[in-house]
Design a protein around this motif. Structure first.
Motif, PDB file in Angstrom:
ATOM      1  N   ALA A 119       0.855  -1.200   0.000  1.00 30.21           N
ATOM      2  CA  ALA A 119       0.000   0.000   0.000  1.00 30.21           C
ATOM      3  C   ALA A 119       0.886   1.243   0.000  1.00 30.21           C
ATOM      4  O   ALA A 119       0.721   2.131   0.841  1.00 30.21           O
ATOM      5  N   GLY A 120       1.843   1.268  -0.946  1.00 33.55           N
ATOM      6  CA  GLY A 120       2.738   2.426  -1.057  1.00 33.55           C
ATOM      7  C   GLY A 120       1.913   3.662  -1.386  1.00 33.55           C
ATOM      8  O   GLY A 120       1.028   3.613  -2.246  1.00 33.55           O
ATOM      9  N   GLY A 122       1.440   7.716  -2.509  1.00 33.84           N
ATOM     10  CA  GLY A 122       1.983   8.885  -3.174  1.00 33.84           C
ATOM     11  C   GLY A 122       1.296  10.122  -2.631  1.00 33.84           C
ATOM     12  O   GLY A 122       0.454  10.033  -1.726  1.00 33.84           O
ATOM     13  N   ARG A 123       1.653  11.263  -3.175  1.00 34.05           N
ATOM     14  CA  ARG A 123       1.027  12.507  -2.764  1.00 34.05           C
ATOM     15  C   ARG A 123      -0.441  12.523  -3.161  1.00 34.05           C
ATOM     16  O   ARG A 123      -0.844  11.868  -4.104  1.00 34.05           O
ATOM     17  N   PHE A 128       1.468   4.479  -4.772  1.00 29.65           N
ATOM     18  CA  PHE A 128       2.776   4.363  -5.420  1.00 29.65           C
ATOM     19  C   PHE A 128       3.018   2.877  -5.652  1.00 29.65           C
ATOM     20  O   PHE A 128       3.209   2.102  -4.712  1.00 29.65           O
ATOM     21  N   TYR A 137      12.186   1.482  -1.939  1.00 29.41           N
ATOM     22  CA  TYR A 137      11.107   2.098  -1.174  1.00 29.41           C
ATOM     23  C   TYR A 137      11.654   2.304   0.221  1.00 29.41           C
ATOM     24  O   TYR A 137      11.866   1.321   0.956  1.00 29.41           O
ATOM     25  N   LEU A 138      11.925   3.544   0.559  1.00 24.91           N
ATOM     26  CA  LEU A 138      12.507   3.778   1.880  1.00 24.91           C
ATOM     27  C   LEU A 138      11.975   5.066   2.491  1.00 24.91           C
ATOM     28  O   LEU A 138      11.525   5.973   1.782  1.00 24.91           O
ATOM     29  N   ASN A 179       7.635  17.298  -6.178  1.00 26.42           N
ATOM     30  CA  ASN A 179       8.159  16.076  -5.571  1.00 26.42           C
ATOM     31  C   ASN A 179       8.455  14.933  -6.542  1.00 26.42           C
ATOM     32  O   ASN A 179       8.621  13.799  -6.110  1.00 26.42           O
ATOM     33  N   ILE A 191       8.656  11.597  -4.100  1.00 29.84           N
ATOM     34  CA  ILE A 191       8.970  11.819  -2.691  1.00 29.84           C
ATOM     35  C   ILE A 191       7.674  12.157  -1.966  1.00 29.84           C
ATOM     36  O   ILE A 191       6.877  12.961  -2.476  1.00 29.84           O
ATOM     37  N   LEU A 192       7.475  11.582  -0.810  1.00 25.66           N
ATOM     38  CA  LEU A 192       6.299  11.903   0.011  1.00 25.66           C
ATOM     39  C   LEU A 192       6.774  12.254   1.413  1.00 25.66           C
ATOM     40  O   LEU A 192       7.275  11.397   2.136  1.00 25.66           O
ATOM     41  N   GLY A 210      10.489   6.812  -3.194  1.00 26.80           N
ATOM     42  CA  GLY A 210      10.258   5.621  -4.020  1.00 26.80           C
ATOM     43  C   GLY A 210      10.940   5.808  -5.362  1.00 26.80           C
ATOM     44  O   GLY A 210      10.699   6.807  -6.045  1.00 26.80           O
TER      45      GLY A 210
HETATM   46  C1  BTN Z   1       4.518  10.509  -5.198  1.00 25.79           C
HETATM   47  O1  BTN Z   1       4.873  10.046  -6.278  1.00 25.79           O
HETATM   48  O2  BTN Z   1       3.514  11.258  -5.090  1.00 25.79           O
HETATM   49  C2  BTN Z   1       5.315  10.176  -3.967  1.00 25.79           C
HETATM   50  C3  BTN Z   1       5.682   8.729  -3.918  1.00 25.79           C
HETATM   51  C4  BTN Z   1       6.403   8.351  -2.648  1.00 25.79           C
HETATM   52  C5  BTN Z   1       6.607   6.860  -2.560  1.00 25.79           C
HETATM   53  C6  BTN Z   1       7.455   6.464  -1.405  1.00 25.79           C
HETATM   54  S1  BTN Z   1       7.923   4.759  -1.467  1.00 25.79           S
HETATM   55  C7  BTN Z   1       8.524   4.842   0.147  1.00 25.79           C
HETATM   56  C8  BTN Z   1       7.549   5.679   0.946  1.00 25.79           C
HETATM   57  N1  BTN Z   1       6.452   4.864   1.430  1.00 25.79           N
HETATM   58  C9  BTN Z   1       5.287   5.219   0.895  1.00 25.79           C
HETATM   59  O3  BTN Z   1       4.185   4.678   1.149  1.00 25.79           O
HETATM   60  N2  BTN Z   1       5.460   6.231   0.035  1.00 25.79           N
HETATM   61  C10 BTN Z   1       6.838   6.642  -0.016  1.00 25.79           C
END
Ligand code: BTN
Length: 334
Positions: A119-120, A122-123, A128, A137-138, A179, A191-192, A210
């Motif tokens: 469940a990555g 994003g903004r 993501f 992914y950090l 970002n 970047i988030l 990411g």
């Molecule tokens: C974006 O594209 O809007 C931001 C993406 C950010 C992704 C990274 S992956 C590591 C960290 N964990 C998350 O759930 N999101 C950020």
């Protein structure tokens, strides 16, 4: 304890030279049996370590996994990741885990990394896409002496660090405010930054990064495929993921220090690397749409857009270039 010894052994072997068991044991203040055990543990974790009879051990290749022993030995002293490292095969989101660790008191600079996110984030509530074993992914736990309105500084540091790491691996990129990192017309990284703050002070910030590193196009859902790229695709060959992470964290640490001491210097670099400045843009923020020329960034990282009705300061929204790179990314899930 065995894990700390493994990290120590990985540090000694990081130079690729041959080191005798006795020499490693002496350097770490442990027994030769403990060194042997750690070498075995590192091998089980995927490190290729040659043992030459009567000579010692030499590291031939680290694993393609973002474990502490594969990344931290390559970091300069004091860099983010040296104060704490948590590695997971699978997480919902490294940002969620890092925020929980921060609430429990994890030190500034602690890094959480996952091989895959289910469940990555994003903004602006987007997903993501984070397929296993190929991307980075950090999240980094930070406690910056900044106001919430200055948090964009941290996002800029993340983007600059990604760009430096990509360049170190032969790939030139540009930043799309606020970002995203693009290689050519497609998104390479995002970047988030998420905060826990009161009105005038950030308590903790989680900078989540990411990067599509060796991610094959087929790993993305069909709608994302046309909008995303990877370091591998842009470089024309696969790259060493632990090396990308080490370069990224070393650079992030340096930009962060600069963001606190000389933010105009950071901003100069962001301006130089931003593809949106000086271009006709369309900024979409919910139902609000603004069209004009992206003129400049201010001290808080906000974007000034010159419109027919005058200059407007934009603090949130998605920027689309009118007929150029990055157009269409506003609706992209990646
Ligand atoms: C974006 O594209 O809007 C931001 C993406 C950010 C992704 C990274 S992956 C590591 C960290 N964990 C998350 O759930 N999101 C950020």
């Amino acid at each position: 304890m065995p894990q700390r010894t493994s990290l120590g052994v990985a540090r000694v072997l990081h130079d690729g030279a041959v080191h005798s068991g006795a020499e490693i044991a002496r350097a770490l203040g442990v027994s030769r049996a403990a060194v042997h055990k750690s070498v075995e543990a590192l091998r089980r974790a995927g490190f290729t370590i040659r043992a030459a009879a009567g000579e010692g051990y030499a590291l031939q290749a680290p694993p393609d996994r973002l474990v502490e022993e594969a990344v931290v030995p390559a970091l300069p002293a004091g860099a983010f990741g040296t104060a704490g490292w948590e590695h997971h095969d699978v997480l919902d989101s490294t940002n969620t885990r890092a925020a929980a660790l921060a609430r429990e008191g994890a030190p500034h600079g602690t890094v959480v990394v996952a091989e895959e996110q289910t469940a990555g984030r994003g903004r602006r509530g987007r997903t993501f896409v984070s397929p296993p074993g190929t991307g980075v992914y950090l999240s980094v736990v930070l406690r910056p002496p900044l106001r919430p309105t200055q948090a964009t500084r941290l996002t800029f540091c993340g983007a600059l660090a990604v760009m430096d790491a990509a360049r170190a691996h032969g790939v030139e990129t540009r930043m799309k405010w606020p970002n995203d990192v693009f290689a050519g017309e497609r998104k390479l990284a995002g970047i988030l930054t998420e905060l826990s703050a009161d009105m005038d002070r950030i308590h903790q910030a989680i900078v989540g990064i990411g990067v599509n590193v060796n991610t094959p196009a087929r790993a993305f859902p069909r709608d994302v495929r046309a909008l995303a790229t990877s370091v591998r695709e842009a470089a024309g060959h696969a790259v060493d993921r632990p090396g990308v992470v080490a370069a990224l964290l070393a650079s992030l640490t340096a930009w962060y220090t600069m963001a606190l001491t000389d933010f105009p210097g950071v901003l100069r670099e962001v301006r130089a690397r931003t593809l949106t400045l000086g271009r006709n843009v369309r900024v979409v923020d919910g139902t609000q749409v603004l069209e004009g020329v992206a003129e400049d960034l201010d001290d808080d990282g906000a974007l000034w857009v010159g419109t027919e009705a005058g200059r407007v300061r934009v603090v949130a929204g998605d920027v689309e270039l009118a007929g150029g790179a990055g157009g269409g990314s506003a609706r992209a899930r990646q």
